[in-house]
Design a protein around this motif. Structure first.
Motif, PDB file in Angstrom:
ATOM      1  N   HIS A 337      -5.777  -7.823  -4.631  1.00 49.26           N
ATOM      2  CA  HIS A 337      -5.058  -7.689  -3.357  1.00 49.26           C
ATOM      3  C   HIS A 337      -4.347  -6.354  -3.227  1.00 49.26           C
ATOM      4  O   HIS A 337      -3.466  -6.210  -2.365  1.00 49.26           O
ATOM      5  CB  HIS A 337      -4.028  -8.826  -3.218  1.00 49.26           C
ATOM      6  N   SER A 338      -4.712  -5.376  -4.036  1.00 49.46           N
ATOM      7  CA  SER A 338      -3.964  -4.127  -4.019  1.00 49.46           C
ATOM      8  C   SER A 338      -4.811  -2.948  -4.462  1.00 49.46           C
ATOM      9  O   SER A 338      -5.910  -3.111  -5.001  1.00 49.46           O
ATOM     10  CB  SER A 338      -2.734  -4.234  -4.928  1.00 49.46           C
ATOM     11  N   GLU A 346       1.269   0.847  -7.356  1.00 44.21           N
ATOM     12  CA  GLU A 346       0.480  -0.213  -6.739  1.00 44.21           C
ATOM     13  C   GLU A 346       0.955  -0.476  -5.310  1.00 44.21           C
ATOM     14  O   GLU A 346       2.150  -0.504  -5.027  1.00 44.21           O
ATOM     15  CB  GLU A 346       0.584  -1.498  -7.563  1.00 44.21           C
ATOM     16  N   ARG A 347      -0.017  -0.689  -4.405  1.00 44.22           N
ATOM     17  CA  ARG A 347       0.287  -1.011  -3.011  1.00 44.22           C
ATOM     18  C   ARG A 347      -0.600  -2.174  -2.575  1.00 44.22           C
ATOM     19  O   ARG A 347      -1.820  -2.093  -2.693  1.00 44.22           O
ATOM     20  CB  ARG A 347       0.052   0.213  -2.109  1.00 44.22           C
ATOM     21  N   GLU A 348       0.010  -3.205  -2.035  1.00 43.06           N
ATOM     22  CA  GLU A 348      -0.759  -4.350  -1.555  1.00 43.06           C
ATOM     23  C   GLU A 348      -1.395  -4.034  -0.204  1.00 43.06           C
ATOM     24  O   GLU A 348      -0.743  -3.487   0.695  1.00 43.06           O
ATOM     25  CB  GLU A 348       0.143  -5.580  -1.431  1.00 43.06           C
ATOM     26  N   ASP A 350      -4.697  -5.353   2.781  1.00 42.35           N
ATOM     27  CA  ASP A 350      -5.616  -6.388   3.260  1.00 42.35           C
ATOM     28  C   ASP A 350      -7.031  -5.843   3.440  1.00 42.35           C
ATOM     29  O   ASP A 350      -8.009  -6.579   3.326  1.00 42.35           O
ATOM     30  CB  ASP A 350      -5.132  -6.944   4.604  1.00 42.35           C
TER      31      ASP A 350
END
Length: 522
Positions: A337-338, A346-348, A350
């Motif tokens: 999810h990232s 880390e960046r979430e 979609d």
């Protein structure tokens, strides 16, 4: 045009392992229905040659302009120059035409030149091999078998999307797409989106989606040079004048051509001259970006022109929107999810959109074509594609390419190069016909001397001296993409037929026969 060894659209039956299969025959089989396929089809029909077929794997014609439909997609070469010289369009809506108009234009060209009956869509070429005994190409497609006396690859270099070599792509649970395979059914509204890459496509689609997404992370491995864009709408009054007086449009095309051609002085002759344009780009950056830290991150560390130069007035403003974050790092890893940048942050997200370009120097079609000795074209090149005029390769009789090695441009219109190559390929086919031969193959010494000259010119160019990493370079570090000289010089060399540049054969064992009649290059 005289006819030799013709089996026009014949069908022959072969039996293998008790099965019966149909093998269709055509004299000239063209792969691809973009600018290149249309230019060659028109040149052949103009010479009263009709025994050819254009295969297109997509459901519609248009090549790169059929497959690239991302938001904001348009050409960054002036409209009047990025169109056929023999088919001007007085009705462009903008000085830089958008993708739908270009695709529609190509469709009209097919109709105008009577090429629709020669096109088969939804047919993908899977492999092709030259048979030296019967002097034919044997081609396997998704819909059946073909033989052809001449095989032409008009697939172009911007065909197969390229993804970065990063772990975890298959693990991601959200939406993944490449800019050249845009999924318009996917709703980006309020989503967290990672856009990977800052090339020409991303510079067009990022400003278009920035106002709709919830959060947009733009991953930048290296900052590109951005110049001011002079795009504007073409008024109805101007279009009316072009329709009434075609000479006006030809004059606009000539002005655009000369302005672009002058850039060769900096690109290929005296790279120091690129610093003049660099100052223009720096002022553009300073004018649009006030934050010093962001401006530093957006300042390239190489000479302008070393990579593709992209015009935009919307790129820098888009990066400063409150929901947009520039990540001045390469993508390091993808998780469920990232996304993780090269520094481990880390960046979430979609959705991940890859604006990472295409397989340009590692030409995918080369892994489908086998020449005289059964060797794949990709193997023969050994990581460094080379061709005579970007068109023909020793060891591959009756095979021609469009926009092959070192026929790309960093400054002007590829359509200009395509038209020159179409004349060259047409003249090669005519030489084959007039001589009564069964095969034509470029002379190896001619091929090698041509490429040695290219390397000599490239060594003095901004692409070699500009200090950048670029998709122009092949697996061995050679610039296998760009033509480093005046385009009118390329056109003159391609259009003027030189019989000594090719060997003609009347069978598999006679490879030095020259044509018995002069080939008209008109």
């Amino acid at each position: 045009m005289t006819r030799a060894n013709t089996r026009a659209n014949s069908v022959k039956t072969t039996h293998a392992a008790g099965a019966t299969s149909l093998i269709q025959h055509i004299q000239v089989l063209v792969i691809g229905s973009g600018f290149s396929g249309i230019a060659l089809g028109r040149a052949l029909k103009k010479s009263r040659f009709t025994d050819f077929l254009i295969l297109e794997r997509a459901s519609e014609v248009g090549g790169v302009w059929q497959s690239n439909t991302y938001p904001g997609c348009r050409c960054d070469v002036p409209s009047h120059l990025y169109s056929f010289s023999f088919a001007p369009n007085p009705d462009w809506s903008s000085t830089y035409s958008p993708q739908p108009e270009i695709q529609a234009y190509l469709g009209r060209c097919l109709d105008r030149f009577g090429l629709r009956p020669h096109v088969r869509t939804g047919v993908e070429v899977q492999q092709a091999r030259w048979d030296d005994e019967d002097q034919l190409w044997h081609v396997t497609t998704s819909t059946g078998q073909w033989t052809a006396q001449v095989l032409v690859s008009a697939v172009g270099p911007l065909t197969e999307p390229k993804l970065p070599d990063v772990s975890g792509i298959d693990r991601f649970r959200g939406k993944v797409m490449h800019s050249a395979r845009w999924d318009h059914a996917h709703d980006l509204n309020d989503e967290r989106v990672a856009s990977i890459g800052t090339g020409a496509s991303a510079i067009q689609y990022v400003p278009e989606i920035a106002d709709h997404v919830g959060r947009l992370y733009v991953f930048q491995r290296s900052a590109p040079w951005i110049t001011p864009h002079d795009k504007r709408a073409i008024t109805e009054a101007e279009r009316a004048r072009f329709r009434a007086r075609p000479r006006r449009q030809r004059a606009e095309r000539a002005k655009a051509y000369l302005a672009k051609e002058l850039l060769v002085l900096g690109f290929a002759k005296r790279p120091r001259l690129m610093h003049v344009l660099e100052r223009v780009a720096r002022r553009h950056l300073a004018h649009q970006v006030e934050d010093p830290s962001l401006r530093r991150a957006l300042t390239p560390d190489f000479t302008l022109g070393c990579k593709r130069v992209v015009p935009s007035n919307a790129w820098y403003p888009a990066l400063q929107k409150p929901n947009v974050e520039l990540v001045p790092q390469a993508l390091g890893e993808i998780r469920e999810h990232s996304v993780i940048d090269a520094e481990g942050v880390e960046r979430e997200v979609d959705t991940i959109i890859f604006g990472t370009g295409f397989h340009v120097t590692d030409i995918p079609f080369a892994a489908k074509v086998r020449g005289r000795d059964g060797e794949l074209l990709s193997t023969a090149w050994a990581g460094s594609p080379r061709a005579y005029l970007g068109v023909s390769v020793p060891g591959f009789p009756n095979f021609f390419m469009f926009l092959g090695p070192n026929s790309g441009l960093g400054h002007s219109s590829m359509v200009y190069m395509i038209e020159a190559q179409a004349e060259h390929v047409k003249n090669a086919i005519r030489a084959l016909e007039v001589s009564g031969s069964t095969s034509i193959e470029v002379d190896r010494q001619t091929h090698d001397a041509y490429n040695t000259d290219l390397d000599r010119k490239l060594a003095k160019s901004v692409w070699e001296l500009g200090g950048c990493r670029t998709f122009y370079r092949d697996a061995n570090g050679r610039n296998a993409t760009i033509y480093p000289d005046w385009t009118f010089r390329f056109r003159r060399q391609a259009v003027r037929w030189k019989p000594e540049a090719y060997h003609l054969a009347a069978g598999p064992h006679t490879i030095d026969r020259q044509p018995t009649a002069t080939v008209d290059a008109s």
